[in-house]
Enzyme design. Structure first.
Site, PDB file in Angstrom:
ATOM      1  N   GLU A  46      -9.597   2.504   3.859  1.00  0.00           N
ATOM      2  CA  GLU A  46      -8.896   1.468   3.106  1.00  0.00           C
ATOM      3  C   GLU A  46      -9.628   0.132   3.174  1.00  0.00           C
ATOM      4  OE1 GLU A  46      -6.767   1.938   0.963  1.00  0.00           O
ATOM      5  OE2 GLU A  46      -6.184   3.983   1.465  1.00  0.00           O
ATOM      6  N   TYR A 129      -1.445  -4.918   1.226  1.00  0.00           N
ATOM      7  CA  TYR A 129      -1.892  -3.655   0.624  1.00  0.00           C
ATOM      8  C   TYR A 129      -2.280  -2.647   1.703  1.00  0.00           C
ATOM      9  CZ  TYR A 129      -4.825   0.030  -0.877  1.00  0.00           C
ATOM     10  OH  TYR A 129      -5.340   1.282  -1.009  1.00  0.00           O
ATOM     11  N   ASP A 147      -2.162  -2.442  -5.027  1.00  0.00           N
ATOM     12  CA  ASP A 147      -3.520  -2.924  -5.283  1.00  0.00           C
ATOM     13  C   ASP A 147      -3.665  -3.176  -6.786  1.00  0.00           C
ATOM     14  OD1 ASP A 147      -3.533  -0.439  -6.359  1.00  0.00           O
ATOM     15  OD2 ASP A 147      -5.446   0.159  -5.520  1.00  0.00           O
TER      16      ASP A 147
END
Length: 374
Positions: A46, A129, A147
DNA sequence: CATACGTGGGC
DNA sequence: TGCCCAAGTAT
Protein backbone atom coordinates in the site's frame (compact mmCIF):
# COMPACT_ATOMS: atom_id res chain seq x y z
CA UNK A 1 -24.41 15.26 1.29
CA UNK A 2 -28.15 15.05 0.74
CA UNK A 3 -27.69 14.47 -2.98
CA UNK A 4 -25.37 11.55 -2.44
CA UNK A 5 -27.68 9.96 0.07
CA UNK A 6 -30.51 10.27 -2.38
CA UNK A 7 -28.51 8.49 -5.07
CA UNK A 8 -27.44 5.76 -2.72
CA UNK A 9 -31.10 5.03 -2.16
CA UNK A 10 -31.50 4.35 -5.88
CA UNK A 11 -29.06 1.48 -5.64
CA UNK A 12 -29.79 -2.03 -4.47
CA UNK A 13 -26.75 -2.34 -2.25
CA UNK A 14 -26.81 -6.11 -1.97
CA UNK A 15 -26.89 -6.51 -5.73
CA UNK A 16 -24.19 -3.93 -6.16
CA UNK A 17 -21.90 -5.66 -3.67
CA UNK A 18 -22.54 -9.01 -5.28
CA UNK A 19 -21.94 -7.83 -8.86
CA UNK A 20 -18.79 -5.96 -7.86
CA UNK A 21 -17.26 -8.70 -5.73
CA UNK A 22 -18.11 -11.50 -8.17
CA UNK A 23 -16.42 -9.58 -10.93
CA UNK A 24 -13.37 -8.99 -8.75
CA UNK A 25 -13.05 -12.63 -7.76
CA UNK A 26 -13.21 -13.66 -11.41
CA UNK A 27 -11.14 -10.94 -13.01
CA UNK A 28 -8.63 -9.69 -10.44
CA UNK A 29 -5.02 -9.51 -11.51
CA UNK A 30 -2.54 -11.96 -10.06
CA UNK A 31 -0.36 -9.57 -8.06
CA UNK A 32 2.49 -10.52 -5.74
CA UNK A 33 0.96 -8.81 -2.69
CA UNK A 34 -2.23 -10.84 -3.14
CA UNK A 35 -0.57 -14.16 -2.38
CA UNK A 36 -1.42 -13.90 1.31
CA UNK A 37 -2.82 -11.46 3.86
CA UNK A 38 0.32 -10.85 5.86
CA UNK A 39 -0.38 -7.39 7.29
CA UNK A 40 3.26 -6.40 6.77
CA UNK A 41 3.19 -7.25 3.07
CA UNK A 42 -0.16 -5.54 2.63
CA UNK A 43 1.33 -2.51 4.34
CA UNK A 44 4.45 -2.45 2.17
CA UNK A 45 2.39 -2.80 -0.99
CA UNK A 46 0.00 0.00 0.00
CA UNK A 47 2.86 2.40 0.71
CA UNK A 48 4.53 1.56 -2.61
CA UNK A 49 1.28 1.95 -4.51
CA UNK A 50 0.70 5.50 -3.29
CA UNK A 51 0.75 7.68 -6.40
CA UNK A 52 2.53 4.88 -8.24
CA UNK A 53 1.41 2.47 -10.95
CA UNK A 54 1.03 -1.24 -10.35
CA UNK A 55 3.43 -2.18 -13.15
CA UNK A 56 6.10 0.02 -11.63
CA UNK A 57 5.59 -1.37 -8.14
CA UNK A 58 5.70 -5.11 -8.90
CA UNK A 59 9.48 -5.55 -9.25
CA UNK A 60 10.17 -3.20 -6.34
CA UNK A 61 7.76 -5.10 -4.12
CA UNK A 62 9.32 -8.45 -4.93
CA UNK A 63 12.84 -7.23 -4.25
CA UNK A 64 11.80 -5.39 -1.09
CA UNK A 65 10.15 -8.49 0.39
CA UNK A 66 13.17 -10.53 -0.67
CA UNK A 67 15.50 -8.17 1.18
CA UNK A 68 13.19 -7.49 4.15
CA UNK A 69 10.79 -10.44 4.49
CA UNK A 70 9.45 -9.50 7.93
CA UNK A 71 8.89 -6.55 10.20
CA UNK A 72 12.00 -7.54 12.14
CA UNK A 73 14.15 -7.57 9.02
CA UNK A 74 13.03 -4.10 8.02
CA UNK A 75 13.26 -2.76 11.56
CA UNK A 76 16.86 -3.90 11.86
CA UNK A 77 18.05 -2.88 8.39
CA UNK A 78 20.40 0.02 7.66
CA UNK A 79 18.51 2.98 6.30
CA UNK A 80 20.92 3.25 3.38
CA UNK A 81 20.00 -0.26 2.29
CA UNK A 82 16.29 0.50 2.66
CA UNK A 83 16.68 3.58 0.49
CA UNK A 84 18.62 1.52 -2.03
CA UNK A 85 15.62 -0.83 -2.22
CA UNK A 86 13.43 2.20 -2.94
CA UNK A 87 15.83 3.83 -5.42
CA UNK A 88 13.91 5.05 -8.45
CA UNK A 89 10.44 4.65 -6.91
CA UNK A 90 10.14 8.26 -5.79
CA UNK A 91 8.56 9.91 -2.77
CA UNK A 92 11.39 8.60 -0.64
CA UNK A 93 9.95 9.81 2.66
CA UNK A 94 7.44 7.01 2.22
CA UNK A 95 10.05 4.38 2.95
CA UNK A 96 11.76 6.30 5.72
CA UNK A 97 8.37 6.71 7.40
CA UNK A 98 7.64 3.03 6.78
CA UNK A 99 10.83 1.91 8.47
CA UNK A 100 10.23 4.27 11.36
CA UNK A 101 6.68 2.95 11.77
CA UNK A 102 7.82 -0.66 11.52
CA UNK A 103 10.33 -0.03 14.29
CA UNK A 104 7.52 1.40 16.41
CA UNK A 105 5.36 -1.64 15.73
CA UNK A 106 8.23 -3.90 16.76
CA UNK A 107 8.87 -2.01 19.97
CA UNK A 108 5.44 -0.86 21.10
CA UNK A 109 3.09 -3.45 19.65
CA UNK A 110 5.10 -6.62 19.98
CA UNK A 111 5.64 -6.73 16.23
CA UNK A 112 1.92 -6.91 15.46
CA UNK A 113 0.51 -4.40 12.98
CA UNK A 114 -2.27 -2.58 14.89
CA UNK A 115 -5.80 -3.59 13.91
CA UNK A 116 -7.83 -0.54 14.90
CA UNK A 117 -8.26 2.71 12.98
CA UNK A 118 -7.28 4.75 16.02
CA UNK A 119 -3.97 3.02 16.61
CA UNK A 120 -2.87 2.24 13.07
CA UNK A 121 -3.45 5.86 12.07
CA UNK A 122 -0.84 7.02 14.55
CA UNK A 123 1.90 5.28 12.54
CA UNK A 124 4.09 7.46 10.35
CA UNK A 125 3.01 7.43 6.73
CA UNK A 126 -0.32 5.75 7.47
CA UNK A 127 -3.06 8.17 6.48
CA UNK A 128 -6.78 7.54 6.12
CA UNK A 129 -6.46 5.62 2.85
CA UNK A 130 -3.66 3.32 3.97
CA UNK A 131 -5.28 2.70 7.35
CA UNK A 132 -8.49 1.57 5.67
CA UNK A 133 -6.64 -0.52 3.12
CA UNK A 134 -4.61 -2.45 5.69
CA UNK A 135 -7.53 -2.90 8.08
CA UNK A 136 -9.85 -4.19 5.38
CA UNK A 137 -7.41 -6.27 3.35
CA UNK A 138 -5.33 -7.77 6.14
CA UNK A 139 -7.93 -7.94 8.92
CA UNK A 140 -11.31 -7.97 7.16
CA UNK A 141 -12.47 -4.85 8.99
CA UNK A 142 -15.14 -2.82 7.12
CA UNK A 143 -13.31 0.50 6.90
CA UNK A 144 -13.34 2.70 3.79
CA UNK A 145 -10.12 2.91 1.76
CA UNK A 146 -10.74 5.95 -0.37
CA UNK A 147 -8.12 6.60 -3.01
CA UNK A 148 -8.31 8.27 -6.40
CA UNK A 149 -9.88 5.18 -7.95
CA UNK A 150 -12.63 5.00 -5.38
CA UNK A 151 -13.45 8.69 -5.74
CA UNK A 152 -13.62 8.33 -9.52
CA UNK A 153 -15.76 5.18 -9.41
CA UNK A 154 -18.14 6.57 -6.82
CA UNK A 155 -18.36 9.92 -8.60
CA UNK A 156 -19.82 7.98 -11.50
CA UNK A 157 -21.84 5.34 -9.66
CA UNK A 158 -23.54 7.95 -7.46
CA UNK A 159 -23.33 10.84 -9.93
CA UNK A 160 -21.35 13.00 -7.50
CA UNK A 161 -20.09 16.33 -8.87
CA UNK A 162 -17.88 17.12 -5.92
CA UNK A 163 -14.37 18.25 -6.89
CA UNK A 164 -12.23 15.25 -5.99
CA UNK A 165 -9.12 17.41 -5.95
CA UNK A 166 -10.35 19.11 -2.80
CA UNK A 167 -9.22 17.46 0.44
CA UNK A 168 -12.65 18.06 1.95
CA UNK A 169 -14.26 15.81 -0.67
CA UNK A 170 -12.74 12.65 0.71
CA UNK A 171 -15.20 12.52 3.58
CA UNK A 172 -18.13 12.55 1.16
CA UNK A 173 -16.76 9.43 -0.47
CA UNK A 174 -15.89 7.82 2.85
CA UNK A 175 -19.48 8.33 3.85
CA UNK A 176 -20.66 6.72 0.63
CA UNK A 177 -18.34 3.73 1.11
CA UNK A 178 -19.53 3.25 4.68
CA UNK A 179 -23.07 3.01 3.34
CA UNK A 180 -22.15 0.59 0.59
CA UNK A 181 -19.30 -1.58 1.89
CA UNK A 182 -19.78 -5.31 2.24
CA UNK A 183 -19.48 -6.39 5.86
CA UNK A 184 -19.13 -9.94 4.68
CA UNK A 185 -16.03 -9.27 2.60
CA UNK A 186 -14.70 -5.74 3.10
CA UNK A 187 -11.36 -6.77 1.64
CA UNK A 188 -12.80 -7.88 -1.68
CA UNK A 189 -15.14 -4.88 -1.75
CA UNK A 190 -12.40 -2.28 -1.30
CA UNK A 191 -9.99 -3.99 -3.63
CA UNK A 192 -12.73 -4.47 -6.20
CA UNK A 193 -13.45 -0.75 -6.23
CA UNK A 194 -9.79 0.00 -6.91
CA UNK A 195 -9.44 -2.80 -9.44
CA UNK A 196 -12.51 -1.53 -11.25
CA UNK A 197 -11.06 1.96 -11.32
CA UNK A 198 -7.77 0.64 -12.69
CA UNK A 199 -9.16 -1.73 -15.33
CA UNK A 200 -12.63 -0.56 -16.34
CA UNK A 201 -13.76 2.72 -14.81
CA UNK A 202 -10.66 4.53 -16.05
CA UNK A 203 -10.10 8.29 -15.95
CA UNK A 204 -10.66 8.82 -19.66
CA UNK A 205 -13.00 6.74 -21.81
CA UNK A 206 -14.29 4.27 -19.20
CA UNK A 207 -15.23 0.84 -20.60
CA UNK A 208 -18.85 0.98 -19.52
CA UNK A 209 -19.85 -1.85 -21.84
CA UNK A 210 -17.57 -4.17 -19.87
CA UNK A 211 -18.56 -2.82 -16.47
CA UNK A 212 -19.99 -5.31 -13.98
CA UNK A 213 -21.90 -2.57 -12.13
CA UNK A 214 -23.11 -0.59 -15.14
CA UNK A 215 -26.73 -1.23 -14.24
CA UNK A 216 -26.13 0.49 -10.88
CA UNK A 217 -24.30 3.46 -12.34
CA UNK A 218 -26.16 6.76 -12.04
CA UNK A 219 -23.74 8.59 -14.31
CA UNK A 220 -24.13 5.97 -17.04
CA UNK A 221 -27.88 6.21 -16.72
CA UNK A 222 -27.63 9.97 -17.26
CA UNK A 223 -24.99 9.58 -19.97
CA UNK A 224 -22.52 11.78 -18.09
CA UNK A 225 -19.89 9.19 -17.18
CA UNK A 226 -17.31 10.93 -19.36
CA UNK A 227 -17.82 14.24 -17.54
CA UNK A 228 -16.96 12.69 -14.21
CA UNK A 229 -15.15 12.93 -11.95
CA UNK A 230 -14.73 16.65 -11.49
CA UNK A 231 -11.09 17.26 -10.78
CA UNK A 232 -9.52 20.68 -10.83
CA UNK A 233 -5.81 21.16 -10.51
CA UNK A 234 -3.06 23.14 -12.03
CA UNK A 235 0.49 22.20 -11.19
CA UNK A 236 2.87 25.04 -11.68
CA UNK A 237 6.48 24.01 -11.63
CA UNK A 238 9.42 26.16 -10.70
CA UNK A 239 12.71 26.10 -12.64
CA UNK A 240 15.98 25.50 -10.83
CA UNK A 241 19.40 25.77 -12.48
CA UNK A 242 22.12 23.53 -11.06
CA UNK A 243 25.79 23.00 -11.76
CA UNK A 244 26.87 19.49 -10.76
CA UNK A 245 30.33 18.02 -10.98
CA UNK A 246 31.70 14.53 -11.19
CA UNK A 247 34.93 14.92 -9.24
CA UNK A 248 37.64 12.31 -9.14
CA UNK A 249 40.72 12.17 -6.95
CA UNK A 250 44.18 11.01 -8.03
CA UNK A 251 43.13 7.39 -7.58
CA UNK A 252 40.07 7.80 -9.75
CA UNK A 253 37.61 7.61 -6.88
CA UNK A 254 34.45 9.70 -7.14
CA UNK A 255 33.20 12.23 -4.61
CA UNK A 256 29.61 11.78 -3.46
CA UNK A 257 27.49 13.57 -0.88
CA UNK A 258 24.52 12.54 1.24
CA UNK A 259 21.61 14.95 1.07
CA UNK A 260 20.05 16.45 4.22
CA UNK A 261 17.57 14.38 6.22
CA UNK A 262 14.57 16.46 5.28
CA UNK A 263 13.09 18.00 2.18
CA UNK A 264 13.56 16.91 -1.40
CA UNK A 265 15.22 13.51 -1.91
CA UNK A 266 16.11 13.38 1.78
CA UNK A 267 19.04 11.13 2.73
CA UNK A 268 19.74 10.08 -0.83
CA UNK A 269 23.18 10.51 -2.38
CA UNK A 270 24.17 13.04 -5.00
CA UNK A 271 27.17 14.43 -6.83
CA UNK A 272 28.43 17.80 -5.58
CA UNK A 273 26.24 20.54 -6.96
CA UNK A 274 25.27 24.15 -6.45
CA UNK A 275 22.26 26.15 -7.46
CA UNK A 276 22.92 28.86 -10.03
CA UNK A 277 20.72 31.84 -9.21
CA UNK A 278 21.35 33.59 -12.49
CA UNK A 279 21.15 31.23 -15.44
CA UNK A 280 23.89 33.04 -17.33
CA UNK A 281 26.46 32.82 -14.57
CA UNK A 282 28.06 29.65 -15.74
CA UNK A 283 31.61 30.92 -15.93
CA UNK A 284 34.11 28.40 -14.60
CA UNK A 285 35.43 30.80 -11.97
CA UNK A 286 32.04 31.66 -10.52
CA UNK A 287 31.05 28.01 -10.35
CA UNK A 288 34.30 27.09 -8.59
CA UNK A 289 33.73 29.89 -6.10
CA UNK A 290 30.26 28.62 -5.31
CA UNK A 291 31.55 25.12 -4.67
CA UNK A 292 34.15 26.54 -2.28
CA UNK A 293 31.72 28.79 -0.45
CA UNK A 294 28.82 26.42 -0.13
CA UNK A 295 30.46 23.01 0.06
CA UNK A 296 34.01 23.87 1.20
CA UNK A 297 35.66 21.89 -1.54
CA UNK A 298 38.48 23.01 -3.83
CA UNK A 299 38.30 21.67 -7.30
CA UNK A 300 39.50 22.10 -10.83
CA UNK A 301 36.59 22.18 -13.21
CA UNK A 302 37.38 20.75 -16.60
CA UNK A 303 34.52 21.00 -19.01
CA UNK A 304 30.81 20.67 -19.39
CA UNK A 305 30.34 17.05 -20.36
CA UNK A 306 26.61 17.25 -20.74
CA UNK A 307 23.41 18.77 -19.62
CA UNK A 308 20.09 17.37 -18.55
CA UNK A 309 16.60 18.31 -17.53
CA UNK A 310 14.69 16.47 -14.84
CA UNK A 311 11.02 17.17 -14.18
CA UNK A 312 9.62 16.67 -10.68
CA UNK A 313 5.98 17.13 -9.82
CA UNK A 314 6.59 20.62 -8.45
CA UNK A 315 9.86 21.77 -10.04
CA UNK A 316 12.25 21.32 -12.92
CA UNK A 317 15.99 20.86 -12.55
CA UNK A 318 18.22 22.02 -15.36
CA UNK A 319 21.64 20.59 -14.63
CA UNK A 320 24.89 21.52 -16.33
CA UNK A 321 27.26 18.63 -15.78
CA UNK A 322 30.97 19.23 -15.32
CA UNK A 323 33.83 16.89 -14.74
CA UNK A 324 36.81 17.87 -12.65
CA UNK A 325 39.48 16.99 -10.14
CA UNK A 326 39.22 17.24 -6.38
CA UNK A 327 42.07 19.43 -5.16
CA UNK A 328 41.36 19.51 -1.44
CA UNK A 329 40.83 16.75 1.07
CA UNK A 330 37.44 15.18 1.30
CA UNK A 331 35.31 17.33 3.61
CA UNK A 332 34.77 16.16 7.18
CA UNK A 333 31.65 14.25 8.11
CA UNK A 334 29.89 11.06 7.18
CA UNK A 335 27.85 12.80 4.50
CA UNK A 336 30.88 12.87 2.16
CA UNK A 337 32.48 9.81 0.61
CA UNK A 338 35.05 8.92 -2.00
CA UNK A 339 33.98 5.76 -3.76
CA UNK A 340 35.20 3.59 -6.59
CA UNK A 341 33.17 2.85 -9.69
CA UNK A 342 32.37 -0.51 -8.15
CA UNK A 343 31.34 0.80 -4.75
CA UNK A 344 29.05 3.48 -6.10
CA UNK A 345 26.31 0.97 -6.89
CA UNK A 346 25.67 0.41 -3.18
CA UNK A 347 24.46 3.98 -2.71
CA UNK A 348 20.96 5.18 -3.49
CA UNK A 349 20.86 7.98 -6.05
CA UNK A 350 17.73 9.73 -7.27
CA UNK A 351 17.05 9.48 -10.98
CA UNK A 352 18.55 12.84 -12.05
CA UNK A 353 21.93 11.80 -10.62
CA UNK A 354 21.63 8.36 -12.18
CA UNK A 355 21.19 10.12 -15.49
CA UNK A 356 24.19 12.30 -14.73
CA UNK A 357 26.34 9.29 -13.94
CA UNK A 358 25.31 7.62 -17.16
CA UNK A 359 26.33 10.71 -19.08
CA UNK A 360 29.69 10.62 -17.32
CA UNK A 361 30.24 6.97 -18.19
CA UNK A 362 29.44 7.56 -21.82
CA UNK A 363 31.73 10.55 -21.82
CA UNK A 364 34.64 8.64 -20.28
CA UNK A 365 34.35 5.64 -22.51
CA UNK A 366 34.22 7.52 -25.74
CA UNK A 367 35.04 11.20 -25.54
CA UNK A 368 32.73 13.12 -27.78
CA UNK A 369 33.88 16.54 -29.00
CA UNK A 370 30.27 17.65 -29.32
CA UNK A 371 29.59 17.00 -25.65
CA UNK A 372 31.72 20.02 -24.79
CA UNK A 373 29.33 22.36 -26.58
CA UNK A 374 26.02 22.88 -24.76
C1' DC B 1 -6.24 24.41 3.19
C1' DA B 2 -2.27 24.68 -0.08
C1' DT B 3 2.00 22.99 -1.03
C1' DA B 4 5.98 19.77 -0.93
C1' DC B 5 7.13 15.48 -2.26
C1' DG B 6 9.31 11.46 -7.62
C1' DT B 7 8.90 8.93 -11.43
C1' DG B 8 7.82 6.84 -15.95
C1' DG B 9 4.09 6.23 -19.08
C1' DG B 10 0.18 7.55 -22.10
C1' DC B 11 -1.67 10.33 -25.56
C1' DT C 1 6.18 18.44 -26.79
C1' DG C 2 3.68 19.09 -22.91
C1' DC C 3 0.28 17.92 -19.78
C1' DC C 4 -1.99 14.63 -16.73
C1' DC C 5 -1.41 11.58 -14.35
C1' DA C 6 -1.22 6.72 -10.30
C1' DA C 7 -3.76 2.56 -4.91
C1' DG C 8 -1.60 9.79 -0.63
C1' DT C 9 0.69 11.81 3.46
C1' DA C 10 2.88 15.43 6.19
C1' DT C 11 2.96 19.96 7.44
Amino acid sequence: MMIELKNIEKININDFQHDLISWFKAEQRDLPWRKDRDPYKVWVSEIMLQQTRVDTVIPYFNRFIDWFPTIDDLAEAEEDKVLKAWEGLGYYSRVRNLQSAVREVKEKYNGEVPNTPEVISTLKGVGPYTAGAILSIAYGIPEPAVDGNVMRVFSRILNIWEDIAKPSSRKVFEHAVREMISHEDPSAFNQALMELGALVCTPTSPSCLLCPVREHCQAFEEGVQAELPIKTKKNKTRDVQLAAVLLTDEEGRILIHKRPSDGLLANLWEFPNVEIQHPLHHEREKISELFEQELQIHLKLEKIIGQLEHVFSHLVWNIKIYNGELQSNIPEGSDWKLVTLDEIKDYAFPVPYQKMFKIYLEYSNRPDPNAAKA
